[in-house]
Write a protein that holds these residues in place. Structure first.
Motif, PDB file in Angstrom:
ATOM      1  N   ASP A  93       0.850  -1.189   0.000  1.00  0.00           N
ATOM      2  CA  ASP A  93       0.000   0.000   0.000  1.00  0.00           C
ATOM      3  C   ASP A  93       0.883   1.235   0.000  1.00  0.00           C
ATOM      4  OD1 ASP A  93       0.940   0.215   2.604  1.00  0.00           O
ATOM      5  OD2 ASP A  93      -0.999  -0.140   3.559  1.00  0.00           O
ATOM      6  N   ALA A  94       0.266   2.399  -0.059  1.00  0.00           N
ATOM      7  CA  ALA A  94       1.025   3.652  -0.183  1.00  0.00           C
ATOM      8  C   ALA A  94       1.996   3.855   0.971  1.00  0.00           C
ATOM      9  CB  ALA A  94       0.046   4.830  -0.262  1.00  0.00           C
ATOM     10  N   ASN A 144      -7.983  -5.389   0.459  1.00  0.00           N
ATOM     11  CA  ASN A 144      -9.049  -4.609   1.104  1.00  0.00           C
ATOM     12  C   ASN A 144      -8.856  -3.122   0.834  1.00  0.00           C
ATOM     13  OD1 ASN A 144      -7.015  -3.815   2.935  1.00  0.00           O
ATOM     14  ND2 ASN A 144      -7.557  -5.432   4.389  1.00  0.00           N
ATOM     15  N   GLU A 145      -9.683  -2.305   1.451  1.00  0.00           N
ATOM     16  CA  GLU A 145      -9.679  -0.874   1.152  1.00  0.00           C
ATOM     17  C   GLU A 145      -8.413  -0.196   1.657  1.00  0.00           C
ATOM     18  OE1 GLU A 145     -11.938   0.710  -0.648  1.00  0.00           O
ATOM     19  OE2 GLU A 145     -13.040  -1.161  -0.938  1.00  0.00           O
ATOM     20  N   GLN A 157      -3.815   7.925   4.166  1.00  0.00           N
ATOM     21  CA  GLN A 157      -2.498   7.606   3.631  1.00  0.00           C
ATOM     22  C   GLN A 157      -2.159   8.541   2.474  1.00  0.00           C
ATOM     23  OE1 GLN A 157      -1.607   3.607   2.574  1.00  0.00           O
ATOM     24  NE2 GLN A 157      -1.769   2.821   4.659  1.00  0.00           N
ATOM     25  N   LEU A 158      -0.942   9.052   2.491  1.00  0.00           N
ATOM     26  CA  LEU A 158      -0.490   9.963   1.449  1.00  0.00           C
ATOM     27  C   LEU A 158      -0.192   9.184   0.173  1.00  0.00           C
ATOM     28  CD1 LEU A 158       0.354  12.837   0.667  1.00  0.00           C
ATOM     29  CD2 LEU A 158       2.674  12.272   1.457  1.00  0.00           C
ATOM     30  N   GLN A 159      -0.867   9.532  -0.911  1.00  0.00           N
ATOM     31  CA  GLN A 159      -0.681   8.854  -2.199  1.00  0.00           C
ATOM     32  C   GLN A 159       0.491   9.500  -2.942  1.00  0.00           C
ATOM     33  OE1 GLN A 159      -2.481   6.247  -1.654  1.00  0.00           O
ATOM     34  NE2 GLN A 159      -4.171   6.352  -3.079  1.00  0.00           N
ATOM     35  N   ASN A 160       1.696   9.176  -2.524  1.00  0.00           N
ATOM     36  CA  ASN A 160       2.890   9.793  -3.086  1.00  0.00           C
ATOM     37  C   ASN A 160       3.341   9.045  -4.339  1.00  0.00           C
ATOM     38  OD1 ASN A 160       5.819  10.337  -3.456  1.00  0.00           O
ATOM     39  ND2 ASN A 160       5.527  11.611  -1.649  1.00  0.00           N
ATOM     40  N   LEU A 161       3.278   9.717  -5.481  1.00  0.00           N
ATOM     41  CA  LEU A 161       3.614   9.072  -6.755  1.00  0.00           C
ATOM     42  C   LEU A 161       5.102   8.745  -6.851  1.00  0.00           C
ATOM     43  CD1 LEU A 161       1.441  11.155  -9.256  1.00  0.00           C
ATOM     44  CD2 LEU A 161       0.889   8.990  -8.128  1.00  0.00           C
ATOM     45  N   LYS A 221      -7.679   1.885  -5.308  1.00  0.00           N
ATOM     46  CA  LYS A 221      -7.509   2.270  -3.899  1.00  0.00           C
ATOM     47  C   LYS A 221      -7.643   1.051  -2.975  1.00  0.00           C
ATOM     48  CE  LYS A 221      -8.712   7.167  -4.094  1.00  0.00           C
ATOM     49  NZ  LYS A 221      -8.384   7.334  -5.502  1.00  0.00           N
ATOM     50  N   LYS A 222      -7.019  -0.025  -3.435  1.00  0.00           N
ATOM     51  CA  LYS A 222      -6.985  -1.262  -2.663  1.00  0.00           C
ATOM     52  C   LYS A 222      -5.563  -1.521  -2.174  1.00  0.00           C
ATOM     53  CE  LYS A 222     -11.305  -2.549  -3.575  1.00  0.00           C
ATOM     54  NZ  LYS A 222     -12.334  -2.739  -2.535  1.00  0.00           N
TER      55      LYS A 222
END
Length: 361
Positions: free
Chosen positions: A272-273, A309-310, A315-319, A344-345
């Motif tokens: 995850d992120a 899961n979700e 959480q920061l979606q840092n590319l 977004k899983k």
């Protein structure tokens, strides 16, 4: 009667402290009085039993009389009895008397006061007291031992968190920069945080070459069982419980325990992120260490795609972190990881249990 006086002091202290905290030395700030009372009610469980609003009203009136608050008269009120204007100006913090120039000259052999010349609003009694305490220490620092930053902070400024907790002590975090003194001059060291680890039975410290760091406590215990059964990927001699982002602060502690030499560090966390960020920041922060993702373990997690899961909220979606992490994988694997990202899983590390591991045995 004593009980009421005690409660009045609590209300007045809370309100006065809040106002003083938000006062600015150069500009007024607008305050919603209902927001302030709401925060006060959350702090005091017996607010209503003590007739807290009456005491709150008295505290606001007192601060208004002393010139710290100015009501904004716009026909908006707080809806209580007795009523208060809904909005107040929190007035500019009163300027303290300027420091004695002769006093500054006496300390200028060790300190640069140019910041305080440019920003006279910092010339407060509290700041001067800190400077005097620091000056006394520096005069005899050659005879002092190196201690932790927290220990020195407590000694000089009265609280162990003063120098690095900018939330609780907004004046503290930049104090050394203002006076032009380095942490090295304080003779302090920042210790890495201890971590939990497991060494393979029969191994000694000198035998350690491969180290597996795992993010979650559950998989830490699972890894131990797999290691002792000679079933764990990479056959590490040591497993470290990373404890989420804590490993970013505690990783340096490794070199306090184990001898300086080349190690192979493998990291395994959630897909995850947050997990991508931990992995990438470790590599960036310790470029001299061989740190890489435990790809064999991550690939097992990808095979558990049906247990995704979700994504956790917040959480920061840092590319940058995402792309740096994805580059370790094959094109087909990257497509699966991107699918998770777009949906977004996430795949938590807990999909790897002693039972699920059997499919790869």
């Amino acid at each position: 009667m004593f009980k009421k006086v005690k409660k009045i002091n609590i209300i007045e202290t809370r309100v006065r402290s809040f106002i003083e905290d938000i006062q600015h030395p150069k500009q007024k700030k607008k305050l919603n009085i209902n927001d302030l009372e709401f925060q006060l009610r959350k702090l005091l469980d017996d607010y209503y039993e003590m007739d807290g609003y009456s005491l709150f009203y008295e505290a606001i009136q007192s601060l208004q009389d002393k010139g710290q608050l100015t009501p904004i008269h716009n026909n908006q009120h707080n809806g209580k009895t007795p009523s208060l204007p809904l909005y107040y100006w929190v007035n500019v913090k009163a300027q303290a008397d300027k420091w004695d120039r002769l006093g500054m000259m006496k300390l200028s052999d060790l300190f640069d006061f140019s910041f305080y010349e440019r920003h006279p609003e910092w010339q407060t009694k509290e700041e001067w007291s800190r400077i005097q305490s620091l000056y006394g220490f520096l005069q005899s620092s050659g005879e002092r031992e190196v201690v932790s930053l927290e220990e020195r902070s407590l000694e000089l400024f009265g609280h162990e968190e003063f120098l690095h907790d900018g939330v609780s002590f907004p004046d503290g975090k930049g104090f050394l920069a203002r006076i032009g003194v380095s942490e090295e001059q304080l003779k302090v060291v920042k210790y890495g945080e201890p971590f939990v680890f497991w060494m393979k039975q029969g191994k000694e410290i000198k035998d350690i070459q491969r180290v597996l760091i795992v993010e979650k406590l559950s998989f830490f215990h699972t890894s131990i069982q797999l290691l002792e059964s000679d079933l764990l990927d990479y056959e590490p001699e040591l497993i470290i419980y990373g404890e989420g982002t804590k490993i970013e602060r505690s990783f340096s502690f490794f070199f306090k325990i184990f001898p300086a030499k080349s190690y192979l560090f493998y990291y395994a966390g959630d897909l995850d992120a947050a997990g991508y960020g931990i992995m990438t920041r470790l590599i960036e922060k310790y470029p001299d260490c061989c740190i890489q993702p435990a790809l064999k373990i991550y690939r097992k997690m990808l095979e558990c795609l049906d247990q995704r899961n979700e994504q956790k909220s917040g959480q920061l979606q840092n590319l940058k972190y995402r792309d740096a992490f994805f580059r370790w994988f094959t094109k087909e694997e990257q497509e699966l990881l991107m699918q998770l990202w777009q949906e977004k899983k996430r795949i938590p590390q807990e999909v790897l249990t002693i039972e699920t591991w059997r499919r790869w045995m």
